[in-house]
Write an enzyme that holds these catalytic residues in place. Structure first.
Site, mmCIF file in Angstrom:
data_model
loop_
_atom_site.group_PDB
_atom_site.id
_atom_site.type_symbol
_atom_site.label_atom_id
_atom_site.label_comp_id
_atom_site.label_asym_id
_atom_site.label_seq_id
_atom_site.Cartn_x
_atom_site.Cartn_y
_atom_site.Cartn_z
ATOM 1 N N GLY A 43 0.874 -1.083 -0.082
ATOM 2 C CA GLY A 43 0.120 0.001 -0.116
ATOM 3 C C GLY A 43 1.005 1.085 0.175
ATOM 4 N N GLY A 44 0.218 2.250 -0.688
ATOM 5 C CA GLY A 44 0.945 3.574 -0.685
ATOM 6 C C GLY A 44 2.158 3.691 -1.475
ATOM 7 C CB VAL A 45 4.339 1.570 -3.354
ATOM 8 C CG1 VAL A 45 4.814 1.121 -2.069
ATOM 9 C CG2 VAL A 45 3.206 0.484 -4.230
ATOM 10 N N GLY A 46 2.227 3.988 -4.815
ATOM 11 C CA GLY A 46 2.105 4.481 -6.189
ATOM 12 C C GLY A 46 1.233 3.928 -7.118
ATOM 13 C CB THR A 71 -4.043 4.429 -7.798
ATOM 14 O OG1 THR A 71 -4.630 3.452 -6.744
ATOM 15 C CG2 THR A 71 -5.320 5.043 -8.318
ATOM 16 C CG ASP A 109 -8.057 -0.742 -2.285
ATOM 17 O OD1 ASP A 109 -8.615 -0.801 -1.338
ATOM 18 O OD2 ASP A 109 -6.902 -0.029 -2.284
ATOM 19 C CD GLU A 134 10.806 4.565 2.219
ATOM 20 O OE1 GLU A 134 9.708 3.835 2.846
ATOM 21 O OE2 GLU A 134 10.621 5.515 1.941
#
Length: 697
Positions: free
Chosen positions: A35-38, A40, A65, A251
């Site tokens: 989640g949150g890695v881009g 979309t 989602d 990361e």
């Protein structure tokens, strides 16, 4: 296979890696990852680019989602009805009439499914059990786990089996729930096999009584669904039909999750097209679509330290996943929102081999500036209701803290730092830090292999990653085995011969994906009620499935209440008073948890978010849902705010974040906001120093 060299943008070379441009049979392109890695953003950019390059193909950009961000990225409302590109860009509409966008809504699809197939399913279930249709009908009205994934896989199969679209570009939920989606074909195979057993038994009875059998609506349903599922499974494992691209950021937690994801996709024979590494610091930070300079002017030590860390992780990816094409997307100074920014974004993508030499030449960062002082952090959001720190939950008597938000905002790190700090402040108290995300990262954070049994992280802090399979086995033994026996009439005089208890047991051997939310709920409930811990801190799944988890008490209450109602109706026939008492005890626990989740003296929900427009929008929706559920959330953590402004780069980033900070009083008026700056490294000690106010000497 090497991509064809085109005279167009570098992104065209990426597109040539995707079977979509090499084979007219390619039907499904998945973009997934942590989640949150881009995901979309890149899915939207890729869809627009493919539509331009392939005007003859009908494309559908589809999100599965439950907390989708398609509308936030495209800048338009997106619903369950397919719609073309936004009216705000009419020239794009004329160029690309072949691209539509849609976000699946499980509730809408479920209602349609019930209307179409409800009678056939009711008929099959009735034929498989001695219970009457009036007893089984209430099952339709209950909330079921995994309904998002179930409706998604059925709808994608339907779309690709028909002639509505040529290719579906799938913007999926985060990793854990994407794997759940990919497990569904096996579950549905098992389900259909059980239904076929019921139907075969019915056919035998009819033939023995009448000498003939005429197929009915139940047979037609099974034949149709079996055909669609067989086609879908074949398509999903065919590299000419399907390509999965994994999105990540350089990361450690994201890289570790991507490694596991690749292995899991390989074990399911899902073709992996390659990796897209997002938010890479390449030279000077560029505004959306602008070319970055090769060498940063006056780079800050913090920026260079981040670059060097990213270079190490990119090298790790190249060495550990050598069989996959890896492409890099640079960090954007301005968020890529709307058609213009998305179209420019694709021009900046580069293959990893072209990027590594550039990053290898970056200078050493030198000595990092000291982390911002608390006074500086507290002074950056004028007019915002800021907290000096989170409260000492143990001193307040809080027993349960839930940490949640959009994927990739730092939930796991914040949850870990919160529990770690409180455990050190209160060495005489016992704490449990537990992850309920199907794609756990707690073990990665603490560099410790965690599992179902809690393990010590500190003398008074234990860590746990819930393993749904382990909890499910106990749940099956305590409750589900008895359910199968009752439905089949096992042990009930006069019905054993007609009905098949083994078929019901077969059904329960492969429970529906999504039951892990129930298992997580039961585990958290059990741990809190055990009295072993003074505080349980929960690292939750990303927003969409977090909300499913928070709704589970109400859903579980419905299931248990129905089971008890049927038992009371037929108790003289089925017996099993001990099983009924276990159900009563479970119902009492669930109802107590429902009350406690609304008690500010018992629980506190801590939303975590980043200073990005799409994240703010999703967090607002999450807070509205928490309000509706009555769950207390007086504090919020704004993570990764860039404060360094000694260079042009830092100054530009700080301005961007300050503009978003100015919106907080209006958008988060009921929360005291705790701000954590962008620090390096983001260690438990470093993050923890901003979470709580300093202790009095």
């Amino acid at each position: 296979m090497q991509p064809a060299q085109l005279d167009n943008s570098p992104f065209d070379r990426l597109v040539d890696y995707v079977p979509l441009t090499r084979s007219a049979s390619c039907r499904l392109l998945l973009l997934s990852g942590k989640g949150g890695v881009g995901k979309t953003t890149l899915a939207c950019a890729l869809a627009r680019h493919l539509a331009q390059r392939q005007p003859e193909r009908r494309l559908l950009l589809l999100s599965t989602d439950p907390a989708h961000s398609l509308g936030d990225v495209l800048g338009i409302p997106v619903a369950d009805t397919p719609q073309p590109l936004p009216e705000s860009a009419p020239h794009r509409l004329r160029e690309w009439p072949n691209l539509q966008v849609r976000a699946l809504q499980a509730e809408v699809l479920l209602q349609s499914f019930k209307q179409t197939y409800g009678p056939a399913l009711e008929l099959i279930a009735e034929r498989g059990s001695w219970l009457g249709r009036e007893d089984l009908l209430p099952l339709w009205d209950l909330d079921w786990p995994g309904v998002d994934e179930l409706m998604a896989i059925l709808e994608v199969n339907r779309l690709l089996a028909g002639q509505e679209v040529d290719t579906v570009i799938l913007d999926t939920a985060p990793t854990g729930h994407t794997l759940r989606l990919l497990e569904l074909p096996d579950f549905l195979d098992n389900l259909l096999a059980v239904f076929a057993t019921f139907q075969a038994k019915h056919r035998e009875v009819v033939q023995s009584l009448t000498g003939t059998y005429r197929p009915d609506e139940a047979d037609a349903f099974l034949t149709r669904l079996q055909s669609e599922l067989e086609g879908g499974k074949a398509r999903l494992t065919d590299p000419e039909s399907t390509s999965a691209w994994l999105v990540l950021i350089p990361e450690p937690l994201s890289v570790a999750e991507t490694r596991r994801f690749c292995q899991q996709l390989q074990s399911r024979r899902v073709p992996v097209g390659g990796l897209l590494v997002n938010q890479v610091l390449l030279g000077t930070l560029a505004a959306a679509g602008e070319k970055a300079e090769a060498t940063p002017s006056r780079p800050s030590p913090l920026y260079l330290a981040r670059q060097q860390e990213q270079w190490r992780w990119l090298k790790t990816l190249q060495e550990e996943l050598p069989g996959y094409p890896i492409w890099v997307c640079p960090y954007q100074l301005e968020e890529p929102i709307g058609p213009t920014a998305l179209d420019k974004l694709v021009q900046q993508l580069r293959p990893l081999p072209e990027v590594l030499p550039q990053l290898a030449g970056i200078p050493a960062p030198g000595e990092l500036s000291p982390s911002p002082q608390r006074d500086e952090v507290l002074g950056i959001a004028s007019g915002q209701s800021q907290a000096l720190g989170l409260p000492d939950f143990l001193a307040q008597g809080i027993r349960l803290v839930l940490v949640g938000g959009k994927g990739g905002v730092g939930k796991t790190t914040v949850a870990g730092a919160l529990a770690w700090n409180l455990a050190q402040r209160h060495p005489d108290q016992r704490l449990l830090l537990v992850s309920i995300d199907p794609a756990h990262s707690l073990g990665d954070l603490f560099q410790t292999k965690l599992g179902q049994e809690p393990l010590p992280l500190l003398p008074n802090l234990l860590g746990q990653e819930i393993e749904a399979a382990a909890v499910l086995e106990r749940f099956r033994q305590d409750y589900l085995e008895e359910v199968a026996a009752i439905l089949a009439g096992e042990g009930t005089a006069g019905v054993e011969i007609q009905y098949d208890p083994q078929a019901w047991r077969q059904l329960l051997q492969m429970p529906p994906p999504g039951l892990d939310e129930v298992m997580a709920l039961l585990t958290v409930l059990e741990q809190e009620a055990s009295g072993q811990f003074n505080l349980v801190v929960v690292d939750t799944a990303p927003t969409g499935h977090l909300l499913r988890f928070l709704q589970m008490p109400q859903a579980l209450e419905g299931w248990v209440s129905l089971a008890l109602k049927l038992w009371l109706k037929y108790r003289d026939v089925v017996g099993r008073p001990e099983w009924a008492q276990r159900l009563r005890d479970l119902l009492a626990q669930v109802r107590q948890l429902q009350r406690r989740l609304r008690d500010p003296q018992f629980v506190s929900f801590v939303p975590v978010f980043n200073p990005e427009q799409a994240v703010l929008a999703e967090t607002e929706r999450l807070l509205a849902e928490l309000d509706a559920l009555g769950i207390p959330h007086p504090y919020a953590v704004l993570n990764r705010v860039w404060l360094e402004d000694s260079t042009p780069l830092g100054e530009a980033l700080r301005r961007r974040h300050q503009a978003l900070l100015a919106q907080l009083p209006r958008r988060f008026s009921q929360q005291a906001i705790l701000i954590i700056p962008f620090v390096h490294p983001p260690s438990l000690e470093n993050i923890g120093s901003y979470l709580f106010a300093p202790q009095e000497p």
